[in-house]
Design an enzyme around this catalytic site. Structure first.
Site, PDB file in Angstrom:
ATOM      1  CB  CYS A   1      38.658  29.040  25.149  1.00 25.21           C
ATOM      2  SG  CYS A   1      36.822  28.030  26.043  1.00 25.21           S
TER       3      CYS A   1
ATOM      4  CB  CYS B   1      32.008  31.739  29.598  1.00 25.24           C
ATOM      5  SG  CYS B   1      33.565  33.111  30.032  1.00 25.24           S
TER       6      CYS B   1
ATOM      7  CB  CYS C   1      40.490  20.178  40.179  1.00 21.98           C
ATOM      8  SG  CYS C   1      38.532  19.231  40.201  1.00 21.98           S
TER       9      CYS C   1
ATOM     10  CG  ASN D   1      41.796  21.884  36.436  1.00 25.21           C
ATOM     11  OD1 ASN D   1      43.064  22.950  36.162  1.00 25.21           O
ATOM     12  ND2 ASN D   1      40.439  22.581  36.338  1.00 25.21           N
TER      13      ASN D   1
ATOM     14  CG  ASP E   1      32.050  42.055  41.528  1.00 23.68           C
ATOM     15  OD1 ASP E   1      33.295  42.054  42.230  1.00 23.68           O
ATOM     16  OD2 ASP E   1      30.930  41.681  41.843  1.00 23.68           O
TER      17      ASP E   1
ATOM     18  CB  SER F   1      37.807  38.890  42.889  1.00 20.22           C
ATOM     19  OG  SER F   1      36.212  39.186  43.182  1.00 20.22           O
TER      20      SER F   1
ATOM     21  CB  CYS G   1      40.144  29.065  30.209  1.00 19.26           C
ATOM     22  SG  CYS G   1      39.151  29.312  31.063  1.00 19.26           S
TER      23      CYS G   1
END
Length: 499
Positions: free
Chosen positions: A456, A459, A23, A125, A368, A306, A259
């Site tokens: 963090c 991922c 969000c 968020n 990319d 991006s 993040c």
């Protein structure tokens, strides 16, 4: 919301996006200003952070009014609606669902009457990991959780259920009990509040207006309303803004873990996080990528938009000319017109099409930001070869995505992540590229100018800074949809890490 027949990936199908942030949030306290319009434009600047629903809550000092609906910000609000939202204090939210499905009931801000006779509206968020525990607390207070289908609704209920406390005091009691990633903006009739979890996983910034204050997910939203950036809301900090000014309180000891994926993909390139401009960071990643994975080629092209900053950096560092090889349809987005089967089979051409004269007969470096499932890159490589490219070398400005996010990004499941089961050469063969290179985690981290200890990176490396509860406890009595998926993924994560 249409999702298609499942044969195209999130990246290929315009109705099924790739990694999505939970969000965007915005709040403003500014007597004398049209706060509803300021919030509208702030949300417009944060549209990239959520495209499923939008909402604004406003107070004139005597009552809180909320207007929200499914759709993009410009679809939900028009001039008459904004004109009806009068006050000097507002919060806003643009949503992509992580916990709770994409329904009107789950749109935000959430609103709850307090036991003291006032009203709280809240926008969030992030993603919380102790929702089952929160649901039990709500039940113990004698409240009905049947209408609470999101973690945000539970937080709002907990804040509202303390008749002997001010909202500020209730927040200082409730916030330390919440586990997970959160950047909250919330309000009652007279006061704007902002809070960020102890790790500061999701961004939140404070800005100054001539006659007030603004908080927002990104600095770009401050820019659009003419606010001056003051600072970031600190991890573990609660801000309160009212007629007496701005107050700051600590509810947790800060342990910063911002993040890393914000720098790769989520944040707008014109935003700044922890003092680092996102565009500059992405260009620097491209430079480092060129040094780690050089190749002889004739042209560097981005996958727009991006991949553009990293492609510019790659071209600068490699000395290979930069150019456009793919053109993007800027108007492909959320729509309720289903494509025909013939159009669906064309897949990515709804979004991208090659510039044949630019790529024909050339050795290309295609830059990319990420590879998640691999379907986008597979289609792009095939499309460029059909357009006459001699060679296609793929370069990615992030390491392989190996682990799911539990803190507010909707990734694929581990089973869908192409890097879960394939090594670099296996991925290269799968997408049909002549060569493939990912920037290393160390070089990506260096480009942010932040120490690894303050980021963090879960991922990419599977190290989660916020402890996750047992899989069957995540959202167990309240949150069924995505939370169940998160629990399943956590089980996969633990199993994979132990083998």
């Amino acid at each position: 919301m249409p999702r298609g027949d499942g044969r195209l990936s999130h990246e290929l199908d315009p109705y099924r996006p790739g990694p999505q942030d939970a969000c965007g949030v915005f709040g403003v306290w500014s007597p004398g200003e049209d706060v509803a319009k300021l919030t509208y434009f702030g949300l417009y600047a944060l549209q990239h952070r959520g495209q499923e629903a939008a909402g604004i809550a406003v107070s004139d000092g005597s009552g809180v009014v909320v207007y929200k609906d499914l759709g993009l910000v410009a679809q939900v609000f028009d001039e008459p609606t904004l004109a009806s939202l009068r006050g000097y204090l507002a919060i806003g939210h643009t949503r992509y669902s992580t916990t709770g499905g994409s329904t009107w009931e789950n749109s935000q801000p959430t609103i709850q009457a307090t036991t003291a006779g006032t009203t709280i509206a809240l926008a969030h968020n992030g993603n919380l990991v102790n929702t089952a525990d929160m649901a039990r607390k709500v039940t113990d207070l004698g409240l009905d959780t049947r209408g609470a289908s999101s973690d945000t609704a539970l937080v709002t209920m907990l804040l509202a259920a303390r008749p002997d406390m001010s909202v500020e005091a209730a927040a200082l009691e409730v916030l330390p009990t919440i586990q997970g990633a959160f950047s909250f903006v919330f309000m009652d009739e007279t006061t704007l509040y902002a809070a960020r979890d102890a790790h500061g996983v999701r961004p939140l910034v404070l800005g100054r207006l001539e006659r007030g204050w603004v908080v927002a997910s990104e600095t770009a939203a401050l820019d659009i309303v003419g606010a001056t950036v003051v600072r970031e809301v600190e991890p573990g900090e609660l801000l309160a803004i009212d007629e007496h000014g701005l107050r700051s309180s600590r509810f947790a000891t800060p342990e910063p873990k911002g993040c890393l994926f914000e720098y790769v993909y989520l944040a707008r390139p014109d935003s700044t996080i922890s003092g680092r401009n996102i565009y500059a960071a992405r260009v620097e990643v491209g430079r480092r990528l060129a040094k780690e994975h050089p190749v002889e080629a004739d042209l560097v092209i981005p996958v727009p938009e991006s991949g553009t900053p990293a492609a510019i950096g790659y071209a600068e560092a490699s000395g290979i000319p930069y150019g456009q090889g793919l053109t993007k349809n800027a108007y492909v987005g959320r729509t309720f017109i289903q494509p025909s089967q013939t159009i669906r089979q064309l897949g990515i051409r709804l979004k991208l099409n090659p510039l044949r004269e630019n790529v024909r007969g050339k050795r290309l470096v295609v830059v990319d930001d990420t590879i998640v499932r691999g379907n986008t890159q597979r289609a792009i490589v095939r499309m460029l070869r059909e357009a006459g490219a001699l060679e296609v070398h793929v370069r990615i400005s992030a390491p392989p995505v190996l682990w799911p996010c539990f803190y507010g990004i909707d990734f694929a499941t581990r089973a869908e992540l192409i890097a879960t089961g394939l090594d670099n050469d296996g991925i290269r063969k799968s997408i049909g590229a002549d060569s493939l290179g990912f920037v290393s985690l160390a070089e990506l981290t260096a480009a942010t100018e932040q120490p690894a200890s303050r980021l963090c990176r879960a991922c990419f490396d599977g190290t989660y800074p916020i402890e996750l509860p047992a899989g069957n406890l995540i959202g167990k009595h309240v949150l069924e949809g995505t939370a169940k998926r998160a629990a399943t993924e956590q089980g996969e994560m633990v199993g994979s890490k132990s083998t």
